[in-house]
Structures are given as C-alpha cells and as structure tokens.
Scaffold this motif. Structure first.
Motif: not given
Length: 512
Positions: A122, A124-125, A212-213, A216-217, A219, A221
């Motif tokens: 995905e 930014y992985q 961003r990661s 996302k971790e 949850n 926005d």
C-alpha cells in the motif's frame, strides 16, 4: 518560419498543453511534433510526414532531449522533464529508485527487505531499509500495487537513482505522481507558480509519508489535522496533538520504543564464518559507518594535530556517582561517570568557545558554535559511530543520562537517524570503558578538538610529607587542530574542566 508555425499549430497536444509562442532565437530548421502516445510523454521526430518531407529537409536536425524543445517553445506552466518519463509506468510496471537520502550521499547499503515478490503493498508502506555512511533510513512506497521484481539482496551497495524494485500498479495510482514530478521541473520564468508546486494534491494535506503512516495507524483523516509547519505542513507532533485532543490516544507515545528495535545480527555469526576459513584469505567490504570512518579519518590526516595530556583526580566523581545511584528511582536509568563529565565539559566550553568551534578551510572562517552538541564515540557491530547530545548547555545531568541511554540503544540496534549523527561540535571518546590508560585520538573534521578518556585507576600518590595515599586517576588526552588552537588555549580550557571534575560542587555555583 511562418509555415513551420502553421504546421505546429495544426497539431494538438494531447497532454493539454499548448505552445504559447515560438522564441525569436529559434533555429531555422523545423521540428514537427507528432501525436502523443501518452498524456505524460511527448515525442519529437526528426522525420516529418510524407506531405511535409516533400517541402522541407529535416535530415540535418534531430531532437535528442526535451531541453531542446524547451529552448524552442515556451510551454505554459512547465516543461516536460526526464523525471516525467521515469514516473510513467510501462505495461503497468513502475520502477522504485533509491532516492537521495541526504546531502552528499551517493550510495547506500541495503540492510533488509520488508516485502517480497508477489506481495501486495500500500501507499506509504515500508519497502526496505538502507544505510548510508550517515544514518539508517526506511524507504516507503509511493503507490498501491504488487511487488513484481526485487532487484537487490541485503548487503548490496546501491547507487542513488538505481532501481530498488519494480511494482505492478494500475494507471490511476501513478497519474498524480507523474504530474507532480513534471511540475517539479518548472522553468525559472514560472516563479509565480512555485507555491502551487510545493503543495500536495488539491484538498489533501501537506506532509511526509511517515506522518501519513502515523495518522493511518490511529485511523485519523490527515486532512482533519491542522499543520503548524511551513506552508501548513503537518508534522508528527501535529498528528499526536490531534489524537490527544480527540481522545484517540490517552497519552503522547514515545517516539522511541526500545522494545520495537530489532537487534542486528551479532558478531558471533560472522566469527563462525571466519573460523571456517581461518587459514584462507578473506576480503571484507567496508560498509556504511566503516566507510564514513574512512572519509573522516582521511580528512583528519590533513589536519595538523597536537596533543595535550592531563591527569584528573576522580575521587569526588566516584562519590557523586554513588550518591546518584542510591537516589535513583528509575530502574531503566543507570548512572555512570560519563554524564557528569559531559556536563562539566559543557561548563568549561562556555568560557572557552574557541574549543567548541568548526573550521572551514575553503573560506578560512572559524564558526564559534552557540550550542554544545557533544559527540560520543560508540563502538557498534556496524562500526564506529559518533551520535551527539544536542544543547548540553541547557540539559541537566539527569537529562543527559537519559539522552545518552537513548543514543546507545539506537546505535547498538543500527537505528540512529541522521539528526542524531549530524551537527556535532566536539567529541568525547571513552576508551576507558573498554580498557586502556591512554589514547591518541584524531579530530572529527570539521570540529577542532576531540578528547580521549582513559580508565579510572587506583594509584599510589605521595603527599608533600612523603606519605603515600590511594588516588583515583584518569588520564585525558585532548587532540586539537593547531591551525585554530594553540597549547595555551587548550591548557586553560583543560584546567577549568579539571576543576569542575575534581570539585563537582563548583558546578552548582556556575550552572544556570
């Protein structure tokens, strides 16, 4: 010339860009723009269609790159660069190159992969971890896709710009990245549009992949977070603050979690390999920090060194360390002599700023550093590394102890970030912790001084009346750049530093 204008105006730019005007200095030969095969790739041909070739001779003119076209015609907004070509997927395959990881970095060693062929990734992985001669960096993906081909193995030395791996992606996932790469190549005459280039997608926040990661971790926005950086850039602190305010997390987590560190392969495995071929020649390639030492010591060889040696009575230092340890309520903190030596060194640097300076040979300028960023030489499985404790002049002994512990854990795990390695102003080499009474260090350029600390030893000493008594002595060797410092500079500095160590109560009189 008029006819060539008509020919060009008769063609359409499928990329949506138009030619605003031909430059007055354009060559008399004519370039014909053919139809574009891609919204991102412009093709130029030295051979015109049959209808045109009968009227014009193009054999003497050939366009080899996009720069030539830019000199012929002004393109509104930007010109097409080679970066655009690199971002365009070929049959759904996009190359992921090793990006520039820091100033002056030309190559990196691949430490390990986080993905394997056939695995879905995905945006930014994490893809892999590389190590330059300055720091360890994780490379993340810019796309959603599947790993098609891994081109290197751990241990390989990879040049900046060389392809790390190939991803299979769909066209929609690379459209913006290619357009952004093209926009990044604006001409100098398009300065009015640069603020737009620095922004991310319309309606999307400006931040790094790591931020961003993190969002996302938890949850979160990322577009809901208010950035406090330049141009509204969102930092990790902004995300954590938002998470605290919204009750997503109870307390701000530590950015460093020792439990998350994966220890490197220890030297035992390497010893077994060497033992198998004990009587055979073996070639060892210098890696990462070892290469950095080669550069640093090569530079140090050009510096005229002189050495100043002194013995320091450490009886009071030993008593102070014992008192600290008795009052220690944190089981994760272990008090040693080093934090007190570091703090007392900073106190002496306050009145002798020339010792805490850097020298630029090119401009013959000496910079007196305002911050005391004291580097600590550390021996790690990957080689010698010198992280530094920032702003020691503003830290307490307890804070220095915690920061030293953090740097040691990161160094042993090969996880030191660039910020912890760069910016040092003077270096301490504690060879006494390993063993050794005396050392002769070499300067860590562009610093002008380095200090080697010997082992604290109990020795017999004589009083003036001839009686013998035990004394805890430590031998220190200060190596200095004789272009900047002379013997008197270093002697006066060492005299004050020695007084703070032998009488720690003086620290209380002068600390602010």
């Amino acid at each position: 010339m008029l006819l060539s204008r008509r020919i060009l105006r008769g063609r359409s730019w499928t990329a949506g860009r138009s030619c605003s005007r031909p430059l007055a200095s354009a060559p008399s030969t004519t370039v014909v723009a053919t139809e574009l095969n891609s919204p991102l790739i412009t093709q130029f041909s030295s051979v015109a269609p049959n209808s045109v070739k009968s009227k014009f001779d193009y054999s003497s003119y050939k366009v080899n790159n996009f720069k030539t076209m830019n000199n012929l015609y002004n393109i509104k907004g930007h010109y097409f660069s080679t970066n655009t070509l690199e971002s365009e997927p070929l049959n759904g395959i996009v190359d992921i190159p090793l990006a520039q990881t820091g100033e002056g970095i030309a190559e990196c060693e691949l430490l390990k992969w986080f993905v394997q062929e056939g695995e879905q990734v995905e945006e930014y992985q994490r893809l892999c971890e590389v190590q330059s001669d300055k720091a360890t960096i994780e490379i993340t993906s810019r796309y959603n896709g599947t790993v098609a081909k891994v081109l290197h193995a751990p241990g390989d030395i990879i040049k900046v710009g060389e392809t790390l791996l190939r991803l299979t992606v769909d066209d929609s996932s690379v459209t913006f990245d290619a357009a952004e790469s093209s926009l990044g190549s604006e001409t100098s005459g398009s300065g009015d549009h640069k603020p737009e280039v620095n922004n991310s997608r319309k309606g999307e926040a400006l931040c790094t992949p790591a931020v961003r990661s993190l969002a996302k971790e938890h949850n979160i926005d990322i577009n809901d977070v208010t950035g406090t950086g330049k141009h509204g850039r969102i930092s990790k602190e902004d995300v954590l603050k938002y998470a605290l305010e919204k009750g997503i997390i109870e307390d701000k987590p530590s950015l460093f979690n020792p439990g998350s560190i994966e220890p490197m392969e220890g030297p035992e495995e390497k010893l077994h390999e060497i033992a198998d071929s004990l009587y055979h020649d073996k070639i060892l390639t210098l890696r990462a920090y070892q290469r950095a030492m080669v550069k640093s010591m090569t530079a140090a060889a050009s510096v005229p060194h002189f050495h100043f040696v002194e013995e320091i009575n450490c009886d009071s230092l030993i008593e102070l360390k014992s008192a600290f340890q008795k009052e220690n309520s944190d089981p994760d903190i272990k008090f040693t002599f080093l934090p007190v030596l570091i703090k007392s060194l900073s106190m002496a640097l306050t009145t002798h700023p020339l010792v805490n300076s850097t020298f630029n040979l090119g401009t013959h300028e000496v910079t007196l550093k305002g911050s005391h960023n004291i580097g600590i030489a550390m021996a790690t499985p990957s080689g010698l590394v010198v992280p530094n404790i920032k702003n020691v002049q503003s830290l307490s002994i307890f804070e220095i102890t915690k920061e030293l512990s953090r740097l040691q854990k990161l160094a042993m795990a090969n996880k030191l970030p660039p910020a912890d390695i760069s910016g040092g102003t003077i270096t301490l080499s504690n060879i006494g912790s390993i063993g050794g009474k005396f050392g002769s260090p070499l300067i860590n350029v562009p610093e002008v001084a380095i200090i080697a600390l010997g082992k604290i030893q109990k020795v017999a000493h004589f009083r003036e009346d001839g009686t013998v008594y035990p004394l805890s002595l430590m031998t220190v060797n200060i190596a200095a750049d004789h272009r900047i410092l002379d013997g008197a500079n270093v002697a006066f500095f060492c005299k004050e530093w020695k007084a703070y160590i032998e009488k720690p109560e003086l620290l209380l009189l002068h600390m602010r």
